[in-house]
Write an enzyme that holds these catalytic residues in place. Structure first.
Site, mmCIF file in Angstrom:
data_model
loop_
_atom_site.group_PDB
_atom_site.id
_atom_site.type_symbol
_atom_site.label_atom_id
_atom_site.label_comp_id
_atom_site.label_asym_id
_atom_site.label_seq_id
_atom_site.Cartn_x
_atom_site.Cartn_y
_atom_site.Cartn_z
ATOM 1 N N GLU A 203 0.971 -1.330 0.788
ATOM 2 C CA GLU A 203 0.137 -0.320 -0.142
ATOM 3 C C GLU A 203 0.913 1.280 0.160
ATOM 4 O OE1 GLU A 203 -3.484 -0.184 3.112
ATOM 5 O OE2 GLU A 203 -4.555 -1.652 1.312
ATOM 6 N N GLU A 325 -4.902 -8.150 -0.609
ATOM 7 C CA GLU A 325 -5.532 -8.239 0.253
ATOM 8 C C GLU A 325 -7.202 -8.564 0.162
ATOM 9 O OE1 GLU A 325 -4.212 -5.247 3.871
ATOM 10 O OE2 GLU A 325 -1.830 -5.232 2.599
HETATM 11 O O1 AHR Z 1 -5.351 -5.899 6.718
HETATM 12 C C1 AHR Z 1 -5.301 -4.704 7.675
HETATM 13 C C2 AHR Z 1 -4.479 -3.790 7.209
HETATM 14 O O2 AHR Z 1 -4.898 -3.277 5.264
HETATM 15 C C3 AHR Z 1 -3.264 -4.195 6.438
HETATM 16 O O3 AHR Z 1 -1.994 -3.786 6.986
HETATM 17 C C4 AHR Z 1 -3.172 -2.745 5.068
HETATM 18 O O4 AHR Z 1 -1.974 -3.288 3.982
HETATM 19 C C5 AHR Z 1 -4.423 -3.190 4.714
HETATM 20 O O5 AHR Z 1 -4.934 -1.344 4.959
#
Ligand code: AHR
Length: 525
Positions: A203, A325
């Site tokens: 991110e 994610e």
């Molecule tokens: O999964 C929780 C968080 O969500 C992670 O650390 C981040 O990459 C995303 O914003």
């Protein structure tokens, strides 16, 4: 004139309905599903679509995966035995670590060497919890070896240096007599580990450095120059931090500026209706239920748009798309640390999991990995722990039921759906189906997303002649009494897979009724 207009109007409506693939009359009593098992798609559903994600966040690592060898909680070399065994049942193919946001605050040298001497830091991303680094590189890679899964290392770009990441790669994967490889040996590991996947930051547009894509893509080029491949068997596979959800410009700039220098770009997509008021995991009405499902389903147009951009720059599909994610994100359970993202899981979450996996299956010519967030005790977890107790979530059961699809050949399926629910977020269809073939068996997974209505299904196969005894396995996942049911620590689990014995063989096909909000997986031979 009126007649001509009416005719025109009717033909426009008919065209609209046809192009939307909608069934215009009222829903048929039985939905016909045809599995085109005569087709050779030649397209394998990579097992990595079933990837997991583990971050130093709340009790994902400490208390969840790792309790340390001195713990009274049964463990093997510090790894929690119950969790380890539960995850083995899923056939976890790949595990991402150490974050997430934590990755860009993580300095790997803090987590190697004698545990008592390791650096203690405050986990600034996640509640300021003390991080003693007792779980580091050796512990993580040891966990992957025990699970039989591939590690996916998320490298620090935000607050680290090129040298630091280059040395980490060397430490883990070089078998030379270099100082880094020798340091690994001194720390107890002779042989280099087999690490293929390396994330260059996480991110980068947010917690990974608040960068713009132009700057990040230059940084990627720099990092990738010095993170060297010491393992010629498969090479080091480098993953660029992608945009959040619908940030298509990020993909565009990275494809333009990085292009074939990256092996994959990873987008994140969370099912969240409102970031400032996410709502409780366990209390929802019909409206919120359908809005959530629509939000999850919106991942499909979103991924398609990312893929269209990728196609423009990379028609030969050299660069893969990861969704490293994904999953639901609710308010934390009452009484738990808001920074620890501990949430419960109902059939609503299970629906999101199954619908998302069905979507990923469709696009595996580009999507090669997905990692649900996160494996234990965080967000849409497989497993929840409290002290020495553990429960398996409904999402766990989805992953278990879907295991036969890992590395199986994708098979197209034909079926008509109607719009079950249309809301301000999107539409929810009356059924979602996916199928695959492995070792001569065909597995079909079906989702009835209805909040309150059963769905009758007839399953026909193009080639397989179904007779008594053709069904190798049939399982169903549904709440035992209420859609809000969870598997909690103090009672018998309420949402578990059960044998689905209501499948009837009829006229060379299978007929059955799926209860409301249920998931069925059937394997036939
Ligand atoms: O999964 C929780 C968080 O969500 C992670 O650390 C981040 O990459 C995303 O914003």
């Amino acid at each position: 004139m009126y007649k001509r207009m009416k005719k025109l109007l009717l033909s426009v409506v008919a065209t609209m309905l046809l192009s939307a693939g909608a069934v215009c009359a009222k829903s048929p009593a039985v939905t016909g599903v045809k599995v085109l098992d005569g087709t050779v798609s030649g397209r394998v559903i990579p097992k990595e679509i079933y990837g997991q994600f583990s971050e130093h966040l709340g009790s994902c690592i400490y208390g969840g995966l790792w309790v340390g060898p001195e713990s009274e909680i049964p463990n093997v070399d510090g790894y929690r035995l119950d969790v380890l065994n539960a995850l083995k049942e899923l056939g976890v193919p790949v595990l991402r670590w150490p974050g997430g946001c934590f990755a860009d605050d993580y300095h790997w040298m803090d987590g190697v060497g004698p545990q008592a001497q390791r650096t203690r830091i405050s986990n600034n991303n996640w509640g300021g919890t003390l991080e003693d680094n007792s779980f580091g590189t050796h512990e993580f890679l040891g966990l992957c070896e025990r699970l039989g899964c591939q590690p996916y290392i998320s490298g620090n770009v935000g607050s680290g240096t090129v040298k630091e990441l280059a040395q980490w790669v060397e430490y883990m994967t070089s078998d030379s007599r270099s100082t880094m490889a020798d340091l690994r040996r001194a720390n107890g590991r002779e042989k280099a580990w087999d690490v293929k996947f390396l994330g260059i930051g996480n991110e980068a547009w947010g917690c990974g450095g608040n960068m713009r894509p132009e700057y990040y893509s230059d940084l990627f080029r720099r990092y990738t120059t010095y993170t060297r491949d010491y393992n010629s068997a498969h090479g080091l596979y480098k993953v660029a931090s992608g945009g959040s959800g619908d940030d298509y410009n990020w993909t565009e700039v990275c494809m333009q500026n990085i292009g074939g220098r990256m092996n994959a770009i990873a987008v994140h997509y969370y099912t969240v209706l409102n970031w400032s008021d996410k709502g409780a995991a366990t209390s929802f009405g019909k409206r919120e239920y359908y809005r959530t499902l629509a939000c999850a389903l919106n991942i499909e147009p979103c991924l398609r748009r990312h893929m269209e951009i990728m196609d423009k720059y990379d028609p030969g599909h050299k660069v893969d798309l990861f969704v490293d994610e994904w999953g639901t994100w609710w308010d934390v359970e009452p009484g738990t640390n808001p920074g620890h993202l501990f949430q419960q899981c109902t059939m609503r979450d299970a629906m999101v999991a199954a619908l998302s996996l069905n979507i990923f299956h469709k696009y595996t010519d580009r999507i090669k990995m997905a990692n649900i967030a996160q494996v234990v005790n965080v967000l849409q977890a497989m497993v929840l722990t409290r002290g020495d107790r553990m429960v398996l979530t409904p999402t766990y059961y989805v992953f278990k039921m879907y295991r036969p699809h890992q590395d199986a050949e994708f098979i197209p399926v034909e079926y008509g759906t109607s719009v079950l629910n249309s809301n301000d977020v999107g539409e929810v269809p009356s059924l979602s189906v996916t199928a695959s073939r492995k070792d001569g068996a065909v597995t079909v997974s079906l989702v009835n997303p209805s909040y309150d209505k059963p769905e009758s299904v007839r399953l026909d196969f193009e080639s397989l002649g179904i007779k008594k005894g053709s069904v190798v396995r049939a399982e169903i996942l549904a709440s035992s009494s209420d859609i809000h049911d969870v598997n909690d620590f103090d009672c018998e689990p309420k949402v578990v897979t059960r044998d689905f014995d209501r499948v009837n063989v009829k006229d060379g096909g299978l007929e059955f009724e799926m209860p409301a909000a249920s998931i069925v997986t059937i394997t036939v031979k």
